[in-house]
Each structure stands twice: as structure tokens, then as C-alpha cells.
Design a protein around this motif. Structure first.
Motif, PDB file in Angstrom:
ATOM      1  N   ALA A  39      -4.907   5.210 -10.027  1.00  8.67           N
ATOM      2  CA  ALA A  39      -6.056   5.028 -10.870  1.00  8.67           C
ATOM      3  C   ALA A  39      -6.979   3.784 -10.580  1.00  8.67           C
ATOM      4  N   ASP A  40      -8.109   4.020 -10.588  1.00  8.59           N
ATOM      5  CA  ASP A  40      -9.198   2.966 -10.400  1.00  8.59           C
ATOM      6  C   ASP A  40     -10.017   2.957 -11.605  1.00  8.59           C
ATOM      7  N   ASP A  41      -9.937   1.663 -12.403  1.00 16.79           N
ATOM      8  CA  ASP A  41     -10.632   1.659 -13.620  1.00 16.79           C
ATOM      9  C   ASP A  41     -10.411   2.774 -14.561  1.00 16.79           C
ATOM     10  N   GLY A  42      -9.067   3.121 -14.529  1.00 18.16           N
ATOM     11  CA  GLY A  42      -8.607   4.229 -15.739  1.00 18.16           C
ATOM     12  C   GLY A  42      -8.710   5.428 -15.123  1.00 18.16           C
ATOM     13  N   SER A  43      -9.384   5.894 -14.044  1.00 18.95           N
ATOM     14  CA  SER A  43      -9.563   7.207 -13.691  1.00 18.95           C
ATOM     15  C   SER A  43      -8.533   7.633 -12.400  1.00 18.95           C
ATOM     16  N   GLU A  85     -17.411  -9.173  -3.384  1.00 18.80           N
ATOM     17  CA  GLU A  85     -16.234  -9.534  -4.073  1.00 18.80           C
ATOM     18  C   GLU A  85     -16.305  -9.239  -5.297  1.00 18.80           C
ATOM     19  N   THR A  86     -14.895  -8.687  -5.914  1.00 23.43           N
ATOM     20  CA  THR A  86     -14.584  -8.505  -7.244  1.00 23.43           C
ATOM     21  C   THR A  86     -13.239  -8.982  -7.297  1.00 23.43           C
ATOM     22  N   ARG A  87     -12.939  -9.614  -8.754  1.00 24.72           N
ATOM     23  CA  ARG A  87     -11.898  -9.962  -9.130  1.00 24.72           C
ATOM     24  C   ARG A  87     -11.365  -8.686  -9.819  1.00 24.72           C
ATOM     25  N   THR A  88      -9.982  -8.545  -9.194  1.00 28.09           N
ATOM     26  CA  THR A  88      -9.312  -7.123  -9.856  1.00 28.09           C
ATOM     27  C   THR A  88      -7.955  -7.481 -10.238  1.00 28.09           C
ATOM     28  N   ARG A  89      -7.494  -6.503 -11.088  1.00 24.57           N
ATOM     29  CA  ARG A  89      -5.912  -6.603 -11.397  1.00 24.57           C
ATOM     30  C   ARG A  89      -5.493  -5.182 -10.705  1.00 24.57           C
ATOM     31  N   TRP A  90      -4.245  -5.248 -10.019  1.00 23.62           N
ATOM     32  CA  TRP A  90      -3.634  -4.415  -9.416  1.00 23.62           C
ATOM     33  C   TRP A  90      -2.092  -4.271 -10.031  1.00 23.62           C
ATOM     34  N   SER A  91      -1.692  -3.085 -10.429  1.00 27.13           N
ATOM     35  CA  SER A  91      -0.222  -2.971 -10.959  1.00 27.13           C
ATOM     36  C   SER A  91       0.380  -1.872 -10.037  1.00 27.13           C
ATOM     37  N   LEU A  92       1.542  -2.242  -9.630  1.00 31.92           N
ATOM     38  CA  LEU A  92       2.094  -1.197  -8.692  1.00 31.92           C
ATOM     39  C   LEU A  92       3.547  -1.033  -9.072  1.00 31.92           C
ATOM     40  N   THR A  93       3.529   0.302  -9.086  1.00 33.70           N
ATOM     41  CA  THR A  93       5.334   0.533  -9.299  1.00 33.70           C
ATOM     42  C   THR A  93       5.823   1.124  -8.012  1.00 33.70           C
ATOM     43  N   GLY A  98       9.046   3.839  -1.984  1.00 33.11           N
ATOM     44  CA  GLY A  98       7.785   3.200  -1.664  1.00 33.11           C
ATOM     45  C   GLY A  98       6.969   3.031  -2.937  1.00 33.11           C
ATOM     46  N   ILE A  99       5.653   2.893  -2.723  1.00 34.53           N
ATOM     47  CA  ILE A  99       4.734   2.732  -3.845  1.00 34.53           C
ATOM     48  C   ILE A  99       4.619   4.123  -4.498  1.00 34.53           C
ATOM     49  N   SER A 100       5.087   4.164  -5.784  1.00 39.94           N
ATOM     50  CA  SER A 100       4.762   5.452  -6.383  1.00 39.94           C
ATOM     51  C   SER A 100       3.690   5.662  -7.242  1.00 39.94           C
ATOM     52  N   ARG A 101       3.189   4.417  -7.703  1.00 41.39           N
ATOM     53  CA  ARG A 101       1.823   4.246  -8.551  1.00 41.39           C
ATOM     54  C   ARG A 101       1.488   2.929  -8.156  1.00 41.39           C
ATOM     55  N   SER A 102       0.007   3.078  -8.259  1.00 38.64           N
ATOM     56  CA  SER A 102      -1.055   2.016  -8.428  1.00 38.64           C
ATOM     57  C   SER A 102      -1.926   2.131  -9.196  1.00 38.64           C
ATOM     58  N   ALA A 103      -2.532   1.182  -9.925  1.00 37.96           N
ATOM     59  CA  ALA A 103      -3.480   1.070 -10.795  1.00 37.96           C
ATOM     60  C   ALA A 103      -4.204  -0.190 -10.661  1.00 37.96           C
ATOM     61  N   THR A 104      -5.581  -0.177 -10.389  1.00 38.75           N
ATOM     62  CA  THR A 104      -6.499  -1.186 -10.161  1.00 38.75           C
ATOM     63  C   THR A 104      -7.726  -1.108 -11.080  1.00 38.75           C
ATOM     64  N   GLY A 105      -8.110  -2.074 -11.427  1.00 39.08           N
ATOM     65  CA  GLY A 105      -9.423  -2.335 -12.145  1.00 39.08           C
ATOM     66  C   GLY A 105     -10.014  -3.509 -12.251  1.00 39.08           C
ATOM     67  N   ARG A 106     -11.225  -3.802 -12.694  1.00 34.89           N
ATOM     68  CA  ARG A 106     -11.791  -5.138 -12.702  1.00 34.89           C
ATOM     69  C   ARG A 106     -11.041  -5.999 -13.622  1.00 34.89           C
ATOM     70  N   ALA A 107     -10.853  -7.283 -13.337  1.00 29.14           N
ATOM     71  CA  ALA A 107     -10.126  -8.376 -14.091  1.00 29.14           C
ATOM     72  C   ALA A 107     -11.157  -8.960 -14.958  1.00 29.14           C
TER      73      ALA A 107
END
Length: 107
Positions: A39-43, A85-93, A98-107
Motif C-alpha cells: 500500500a502507498d498512502d493507504g491505497s 525528497e520526502t520523509r516516509t514511513r515504511w512498514s514491512l512484513t 520474503g517480504i509479504s507486505r509493505s506499506a509506505t506513506g508520508r511521515a
């Protein structure tokens, strides 16, 4: 202050960040588990398409500023040719595949 990739706690996350920084698209994509989601910014997005467009085609390295949750939650200064440049948060499962889920968005 940037965290050295070698200090990220989760080996799967470390293995994902390294090829992103090295512009190794094949290596990065190979670390996605079968059926991986993101997901990127919830989408929800197609992970392979998103990584190609937002990371590799637009030359996007990530500088990890902070890590938590065993290295699976990252605060990153991310930049690419499209957005600057953007400050972002990444959450990785990660799981054994391997990586089964990633979510990123602005911090």
C-alpha cells in the motif's frame, strides 16, 4: 542521521533495502514473497509495478533514519526524480518466503 543498512534488525528487511540502494531491481523484486501486497498512502498497489515506477525508473534511494519493531518499521528520507525528497514511513512484513507486505506513506 542515517542508519547503516547492516544495522537493520530484520534480515529480510535488510535484504530488501540493500538492493533498493544499489539500484538492483532484479534483486529487490526477487525478495518479494509470492502474492506479496503493498500500500502507498493507504491505497493498495501492485508491488512489482510500484517498485519499478517509484523506485527504479525514477532512481529512488532510501536513507533510513530510524527503525523500530525489530527493524520492520522504518522512518526514511526517500527521494526520486519524480517527487524529490520526502520523509516516509515504511512498514514491512516478512516471512520465510520474503517480504509479504509493505506499506509506505508520508511521515
Amino acid at each position: 542521521m542515517t542508519i547503516r543498512t547492516s544495522r537493520l534488525g530484520d534480515p529480510a528487511v535488510r535484504a530488501f533495502v540493500t538492493p533498493v540502494d544499489d539500484h538492483d531491481q532484479e534483486g529487490s523484486t526477487a525478495l518479494l514473497a509470492p502474492g506479496a501486497t503493498m500500500a502507498d498512502d493507504g491505497s493498495d498497489r501492485d508491488p512489482a509495478d510500484w517498485v519499478d515506477r517509484e523506485v527504479f525508473s525514477s532512481h529512488g534511494p532510501m536513507d533510513v533514519d530510524d527503525g523500530s519493531d525489530g527493524g520492520r518499521s522504518l522512518l526514511v528520507r526517500y527521494r526520486n526524480d519524480t517527487r524529490g525528497e520526502t520523509r516516509t514511513r515504511w512498514s514491512l512484513t516478512a516471512d520465510d518466503d520474503g517480504i509479504s507486505r509493505s506499506a509506505t506513506g508520508r511521515a
